[in-house]
Design an enzyme around this catalytic site. Sequence first.
Site, PDB file in Angstrom:
ATOM      1  N   GLU A 132      42.679  40.280  33.930  1.00 46.88           N
ATOM      2  CA  GLU A 132      44.072  40.252  34.370  1.00 46.88           C
ATOM      3  C   GLU A 132      44.951  41.121  33.479  1.00 46.88           C
ATOM      4  O   GLU A 132      44.521  41.581  32.417  1.00 46.88           O
ATOM      5  CB  GLU A 132      44.578  38.809  34.388  1.00 46.88           C
ATOM      6  CG  GLU A 132      43.845  37.952  35.396  1.00 46.88           C
ATOM      7  CD  GLU A 132      44.307  36.508  35.428  1.00 46.88           C
ATOM      8  OE1 GLU A 132      43.912  35.807  36.366  1.00 46.88           O
ATOM      9  OE2 GLU A 132      45.065  36.067  34.526  1.00 46.88           O
ATOM     10  N   ASN A 133      46.187  41.337  33.943  1.00 49.34           N
ATOM     11  CA  ASN A 133      47.133  42.173  33.228  1.00 49.34           C
ATOM     12  C   ASN A 133      48.521  41.578  33.414  1.00 49.34           C
ATOM     13  O   ASN A 133      48.806  41.001  34.468  1.00 49.34           O
ATOM     14  CB  ASN A 133      47.067  43.595  33.804  1.00 49.34           C
ATOM     15  CG  ASN A 133      47.844  44.586  32.984  1.00 49.34           C
ATOM     16  OD1 ASN A 133      49.065  44.647  33.051  1.00 49.34           O
ATOM     17  ND2 ASN A 133      47.133  45.380  32.203  1.00 49.34           N
ATOM     18  N   TYR A 156      50.742  42.097  37.002  1.00 47.42           N
ATOM     19  CA  TYR A 156      49.727  41.406  37.797  1.00 47.42           C
ATOM     20  C   TYR A 156      48.897  42.299  38.707  1.00 47.42           C
ATOM     21  O   TYR A 156      47.700  42.122  38.837  1.00 47.42           O
ATOM     22  CB  TYR A 156      50.362  40.315  38.652  1.00 47.42           C
ATOM     23  CG  TYR A 156      50.876  39.119  37.879  1.00 47.42           C
ATOM     24  CD1 TYR A 156      50.623  38.961  36.512  1.00 47.42           C
ATOM     25  CD2 TYR A 156      51.626  38.152  38.512  1.00 47.42           C
ATOM     26  CE1 TYR A 156      51.100  37.868  35.815  1.00 47.42           C
ATOM     27  CE2 TYR A 156      52.112  37.040  37.817  1.00 47.42           C
ATOM     28  CZ  TYR A 156      51.845  36.908  36.474  1.00 47.42           C
ATOM     29  OH  TYR A 156      52.315  35.827  35.795  1.00 47.42           O
ATOM     30  N   GLU A 199      33.907  41.012  40.812  1.00 46.69           N
ATOM     31  CA  GLU A 199      32.994  41.727  41.701  1.00 46.69           C
ATOM     32  C   GLU A 199      33.185  43.242  41.582  1.00 46.69           C
ATOM     33  O   GLU A 199      32.214  43.999  41.493  1.00 46.69           O
ATOM     34  CB  GLU A 199      33.222  41.295  43.165  1.00 46.69           C
ATOM     35  CG  GLU A 199      32.982  39.819  43.416  1.00 46.69           C
ATOM     36  CD  GLU A 199      34.212  38.932  43.237  1.00 46.69           C
ATOM     37  OE1 GLU A 199      34.274  37.872  43.879  1.00 46.69           O
ATOM     38  OE2 GLU A 199      35.126  39.297  42.451  1.00 46.69           O
ATOM     39  N   CYS A 243      37.381  38.022  47.335  1.00 47.95           N
ATOM     40  CA  CYS A 243      38.614  38.320  48.060  1.00 47.95           C
ATOM     41  C   CYS A 243      38.355  39.452  49.061  1.00 47.95           C
ATOM     42  O   CYS A 243      37.306  40.106  49.033  1.00 47.95           O
ATOM     43  CB  CYS A 243      39.732  38.691  47.088  1.00 47.95           C
ATOM     44  SG  CYS A 243      39.572  40.340  46.354  1.00 47.95           S
TER      45      CYS A 243
END
Length: 144
Positions: free
Chosen positions: A56-57, A60, A67, A99
Amino acid sequence: DTQHPAPAAPPGKHLQLLLRCSREAKNCAYCPYSRFPVGAALLTASGEIFSGCNVENACYSLGVCAERTAIQKAISEGHTSFRAMAIASDMGDTFIVPCGACRQVMREFGTDWDVYLTKADGSYIVKRLEELLPLSFGPEDLKK
């Protein structure tokens, strides 16, 4: 949908290692915002395994899923043919699923490979990528 207690089935001797690598990759996840660690392990046609975790960052939208991390690592090492992927999370009651963006990235490399969707207890179900992304668009469609 066949639910397996934990280990069994294809890709044979690689399955246990693939499942374990996805769980180990999950432990490396950098997810201070969602607190939702995910790990993935990708089996190439040549039998190599590349793992990845979500990263994550604070901005966002710049985060990347486990994956896609595994796929990018494999591609960067010269692999473009895949046999299977295992995905792990801490979800207890339901199987983790990729996702939509990850399904499309996976689709870039064919539809006829297996995706092992796991629960935290190690149980899993197996889906063909074509089941996870039906009526998909891929590289061959650009040649029509």
